[in-house]
Design a protein around this motif. Structure first.
Motif, PDB file in Angstrom:
ATOM      1  N   TYR A  58       0.882  -1.276   0.149  1.00  0.00           N
ATOM      2  CA  TYR A  58       0.044  -0.021   0.026  1.00  0.00           C
ATOM      3  C   TYR A  58       1.084   1.232   0.010  1.00  0.00           C
ATOM      4  O   TYR A  58       0.743   2.212  -0.595  1.00  0.00           O
ATOM      5  N   LEU A  59       2.117   1.382   0.629  1.00  0.00           N
ATOM      6  CA  LEU A  59       2.902   2.330   0.709  1.00  0.00           C
ATOM      7  C   LEU A  59       3.648   2.772  -0.531  1.00  0.00           C
ATOM      8  O   LEU A  59       3.818   3.899  -0.702  1.00  0.00           O
ATOM      9  N   ALA A  60       3.725   1.605  -1.395  1.00  0.00           N
ATOM     10  CA  ALA A  60       4.368   1.593  -2.640  1.00  0.00           C
ATOM     11  C   ALA A  60       3.207   2.348  -3.457  1.00  0.00           C
ATOM     12  O   ALA A  60       3.651   3.061  -4.583  1.00  0.00           O
ATOM     13  N   ARG A  65       6.633   3.823  -5.737  1.00  0.00           N
ATOM     14  CA  ARG A  65       7.149   2.327  -5.797  1.00  0.00           C
ATOM     15  C   ARG A  65       8.790   2.811  -5.797  1.00  0.00           C
ATOM     16  O   ARG A  65       9.487   1.709  -5.026  1.00  0.00           O
ATOM     17  N   ARG A  66       9.160   3.757  -6.352  1.00  0.00           N
ATOM     18  CA  ARG A  66      10.892   4.161  -6.363  1.00  0.00           C
ATOM     19  C   ARG A  66      11.200   4.360  -4.914  1.00  0.00           C
ATOM     20  O   ARG A  66      12.373   3.908  -4.471  1.00  0.00           O
ATOM     21  N   THR A 104      10.676  -6.861   1.600  1.00  0.00           N
ATOM     22  CA  THR A 104       9.226  -6.627   1.685  1.00  0.00           C
ATOM     23  C   THR A 104       9.128  -5.310   0.923  1.00  0.00           C
ATOM     24  O   THR A 104       8.110  -5.081   0.284  1.00  0.00           O
ATOM     25  N   LEU A 105      10.036  -4.344   1.197  1.00  0.00           N
ATOM     26  CA  LEU A 105       9.750  -3.039   0.652  1.00  0.00           C
ATOM     27  C   LEU A 105       9.808  -2.964  -1.271  1.00  0.00           C
ATOM     28  O   LEU A 105       9.364  -2.515  -1.795  1.00  0.00           O
ATOM     29  N   VAL A 106      10.712  -4.180  -1.352  1.00  0.00           N
ATOM     30  CA  VAL A 106      11.032  -4.323  -2.844  1.00  0.00           C
ATOM     31  C   VAL A 106       9.926  -5.211  -3.522  1.00  0.00           C
ATOM     32  O   VAL A 106       9.437  -4.709  -4.555  1.00  0.00           O
ATOM     33  N   ASN A 107       9.598  -6.293  -2.714  1.00  0.00           N
ATOM     34  CA  ASN A 107       8.440  -6.979  -3.445  1.00  0.00           C
ATOM     35  C   ASN A 107       7.328  -6.358  -3.605  1.00  0.00           C
ATOM     36  O   ASN A 107       6.733  -5.602  -3.061  1.00  0.00           O
TER      37      ASN A 107
END
Length: 389
Positions: A58-60, A65-66, A104-107
């Protein structure tokens, strides 16, 4: 478009050029850990990933995304720094948490940005091809790294971790070079918005739910098998120098399979592809359980071919069924299912191996994963058949 594609390739390389994977169980064993301890560490990694998986998706979507990819790469680098200079179980726990949060932040954000990039340039029909190539690059990188990791480990089990930290750092400038295309939403009530997307993905949109659950179960099955490869090699008393070679062959297999995943999907179609993936993945556990010899490596070879097909194909189905403004969150729900299942079953599978045998661990894994996999594939196929009538 080219800049983003190349940057995503480099991020994949920084995450998957894994010098430590072929020898990490040996590394743990040297520091007094059993397989149950190993699976506990990997469960902690999965719990860290599970706790933030959906919120990070959700944050992405709303933050970018970047930005998520940049911070994810920083944390990934920190995890390997921690491994490089510590030697205790509790320090390894901290490293696994850093790696889990970074992963997790990348996935989700990476696949979502890739899809947004192809969509922006009106080339969305090329998404599956690029996703397949990124999967291929990741597995080729892991395969090539396996050779060097095994050679470095013959000199020192610690040395691969030093080099791994440097490789992980290379993802940071690649993430900084990315260009954002998604129009970010204003954050008003994150909790209610996340709940809304979860409800839409797992309740309202039933076909999407069936695809997410089936993809998550298959992902958990392939992840569990990846962590059983080294116990198999230890069971066979394989020389340490061969670990990297075998790991290389298996991951090259995944990479080549992923490269042709779009063609395979077009040839078989959704129905046959789903049945094939489930049959071969679960059947691989059973077949390997009764062939705990070097001949069993041929079974692993077939298993890894379908692992290469499954990841881009099943993620592609999910991407086709969702919207850009929630794409990263939906992909994170899939990753959440994978990590949650792995965190739940991995310590139990490790315990079965330590107390009973690798054969019992493999057969139990097959049963645990087949039942929900068959249920959700059946629901997916039933819905598809009803829609076609």
């Amino acid at each position: 478009m080219r800049r983003n594609i190349l940057a995503l390739y480099l991020i994949k390389l920084s995450k998957w050029f894994s010098l430590v994977m072929p020898i990490i169980v040996l590394f743990y064993e040297k520091h007094g850990l059993g397989l149950q301890d190993v699976f506990i560490l990997k469960s902690v990694y999965s719990v860290a990933a599970v706790a933030l998986e959906i919120p990070s998706g959700y944050l992405a979507d709303v933050w970018g995304r970047r930005k998520c990819l940049i911070y994810g790469c920083f944390l990934f680098f920190g995890g390997y720094l921690c491994y490089s200079f510590t030697s205790t179980f509790h320090a390894f726990l901290i490293a696994e948490i850093l790696l889990g949060v970074g992963q997790t932040l990348v996935n989700g954000a990476d696949s979502a940005l890739l899809y947004d990039t192809t969509l922006h340039y009106k080339k969305e029909e090329l998404y599956l091809r690029y996703e397949g190539r990124i999967t291929m690059i990741g597995n080729f990188a892991e395969a090539i790294a396996g050779i060097f990791g095994g050679l470095l480990a013959a000199y020192s089990l610690r040395f691969p971790f030093y080099i791994q930290a440097v490789i992980a750092f290379s993802g940071i400038p690649a993430a900084l070079a990315l260009k954002e295309f998604n129009i970010k939403n204003k954050i008003q009530n994150p909790v209610s918005e996340i709940i809304r997307i979860i409800k839409y993905s797992l309740i309202t949109n039933r076909p999407l739910c069936y695809n997410i659950m089936f993809s998550g179960i298959i992902g958990a099955a392939t992840l569990t098998m990846a962590w059983l490869v080294q116990p198999l090699l230890m069971h066979l008393e394989t020389p340490t120098s061969y670990y990297g070679v075998i790991w290389t062959v298996l991951n090259l297999t995944v990479g080549f399979a992923a490269l042709y995943s779009d063609r395979v999907d077009r040839y078989f179609g959704l129905k046959k592809m789903g049945i094939l993936i489930l049959s071969v993945i679960i059947g691989g556990y059973v077949a390997l359980a009764f062939n705990l010899t070097y001949a069993g490596l041929a079974i692993l070879f077939i298993f890894y071919i379908f692992r290469g097909f499954a990841t881009p194909i099943l993620k592609g189905y999910i991407n086709q069924m969702t919207f850009s403004e929630m794409r990263a969150t939906v992909l994170s729900i899939r990753n959440f299912i994978i990590r949650l299942m792995f965190a739940a079953i991995a310590p139990f599978i490790g315990w079965l191996n330590d107390i009973y045998s690798l054969q019992i661990a493999l057969l139990s894994s097959a049963v645990i994963l087949f039942i929900p996999g068959a249920i959700f594939l059946g629901l997916q196929l039933k819905y598809t058949s009803a829609k076609q009538q």
